[in-house]
Design a protein around this motif. Structure first.
Motif, PDB file in Angstrom:
ATOM      1  N   GLY A   1     -19.905  -6.008 -10.106  1.00 52.87           N
ATOM      2  CA  GLY A   1     -20.478  -7.298  -9.727  1.00 52.87           C
ATOM      3  C   GLY A   1     -21.989  -7.309  -9.671  1.00 52.87           C
TER       4      GLY A   1
ATOM      5  N   GLY B   1     -21.333  -8.041 -12.856  1.00 50.22           N
ATOM      6  CA  GLY B   1     -20.286  -9.050 -12.688  1.00 50.22           C
ATOM      7  C   GLY B   1     -20.323 -10.178 -13.693  1.00 50.22           C
ATOM      8  N   TYR B   2     -21.176 -10.056 -14.702  1.00 47.56           N
ATOM      9  CA  TYR B   2     -21.313 -11.126 -15.681  1.00 47.56           C
ATOM     10  C   TYR B   2     -20.410 -10.867 -16.882  1.00 47.56           C
TER      11      TYR B   2
ATOM     12  N   ARG C   1     -18.751 -10.911  -6.924  1.00 50.22           N
ATOM     13  CA  ARG C   1     -18.882 -11.975  -7.916  1.00 50.22           C
ATOM     14  C   ARG C   1     -19.108 -13.298  -7.193  1.00 50.22           C
ATOM     15  N   ASP C   2     -19.230 -14.398  -7.941  1.00 47.52           N
ATOM     16  CA  ASP C   2     -19.496 -15.670  -7.284  1.00 47.52           C
ATOM     17  C   ASP C   2     -18.281 -16.108  -6.472  1.00 47.52           C
TER      18      ASP C   2
ATOM     19  N   THR D   1     -15.019 -17.264  -8.116  1.00 48.94           N
ATOM     20  CA  THR D   1     -14.344 -16.305  -9.003  1.00 48.94           C
ATOM     21  C   THR D   1     -13.764 -15.106  -8.272  1.00 48.94           C
ATOM     22  N   GLN D   2     -14.474 -14.627  -7.273  1.00 53.71           N
ATOM     23  CA  GLN D   2     -14.208 -13.320  -6.667  1.00 53.71           C
ATOM     24  C   GLN D   2     -12.758 -13.102  -6.220  1.00 53.71           C
TER      25      GLN D   2
ATOM     26  N   TRP E   1      -9.878 -13.742  -8.888  1.00 48.76           N
ATOM     27  CA  TRP E   1      -9.867 -12.691  -9.910  1.00 48.76           C
ATOM     28  C   TRP E   1      -9.185 -11.438  -9.378  1.00 48.76           C
TER      29      TRP E   1
END
Length: 255
Positions: A120, A148-149, A174-175, A178-179, A182
């Motif tokens: 991330g 994390g991209y 992550r954002d 999303t975190q 995911w």
């Protein structure tokens, strides 16, 4: 006291329910003990560090609520969650901040020879965070680092790299949108025992940002410090007063 039965190796965890989200009532020491058993089980455990914004998001998103309900452990990261539990008359032992839990797990990992993987944030941030953590906890082997991209095309490759590394601890930054979903979708593919979303922790560990002073943490004002430093967080922070109103309304209906 309600209890949550976990069949993945950590036993019963006392919880308090906040709008259908089962939040652990354990203190930091008890939380680390539970997660030590999780590592020993070699089975996947998603740890969610819950705050009011995440609970409000779960109430508005089926995917987020599913992640909350399927998580093996949800800890009271946000001061607002601790406050809500008190308002509902079923308090937690203490705030278990995700940033502090990360460090406590690394300390335990020093003693037990665990491995860790960092996923991330931006490339320079996660690399710097990994370097600092490795220096601070030299007996914890960091077996992988990845920014994390990434999107759907890279997903399989990211999962495979983690699965090959088989870390005891996987920290995911992550954002917010999303975190947790995911992790929930892929936890059984990742080959990690404890998978924890850590939000902006890598930014703090790397030195990119600073954490609120201790006195503000104790006054439950860490959210205010972050907002003052990052005014762009204001739209997201609007969930806080909404959460407080919802708690007060629910409490009133219970009386």
């Amino acid at each position: 006291m309600s209890q949550m039965q976990n069949d993945a190796g950590i036993g019963r965890v006392p919880v308090t329910s906040i709008f259908g989200v089962n939040v652990s009532k354990l203190d930091m020491k008890g939380t680390v003990a539970v997660l030590e058993r999780a590592v020993a089980s070699k089975k996947p455990h998603q740890v969610i560090t819950a705050n009011p914004i995440m609970i409000m998001a779960a109430l508005e998103s089926e995917e987020n609520m599913r992640a909350m309900r399927e998580a093996e452990l949800i800890v009271p990261d946000g001061a607002g969650v601790v406050w809500a539990a008190e308002e509902f008359g079923d308090p937690v032992a203490e705030r278990v901040a995700g940033f502090d839990l990360l460090h406590e797990l690394m300390k335990r990992g020093e003693e037990l020879g665990w491995t860790a993987y960092l996923l991330g944030a931006a490339e320079e941030v996660v690399q710097e965070a990994a370097g600092r953590l490795q220096k601070q906890y030299p007996k914890v082997r960091i077996v992988g680092v990845r920014n994390g991209y990434f999107g759907a095309p890279e997903n399989a490759g990211v999962i495979e790299s983690i699965r090959q590394a088989q870390p005891d601890l996987l920290f995911v930054a992550r954002d917010a949108k999303t975190q947790e979903p995911w992790i929930a979708r892929h936890k059984h593919e990742l080959g990690a025992s404890v998978i924890m979303g850590v939000g902006g922790s890598f930014d703090v560990i790397s030195g990119k940002t600073k954490r609120a002073p201790i006195f503000m943490q104790k006054l439950r004002l860490e959210w205010f410090y972050r907002l003052a430093k990052e005014p762009s967080r204001l739209p997201r922070m609007m969930a806080l007063p909404q959460f407080m109103r919802k708690v007060k309304k629910a409490k009133k209906s219970m009386e």
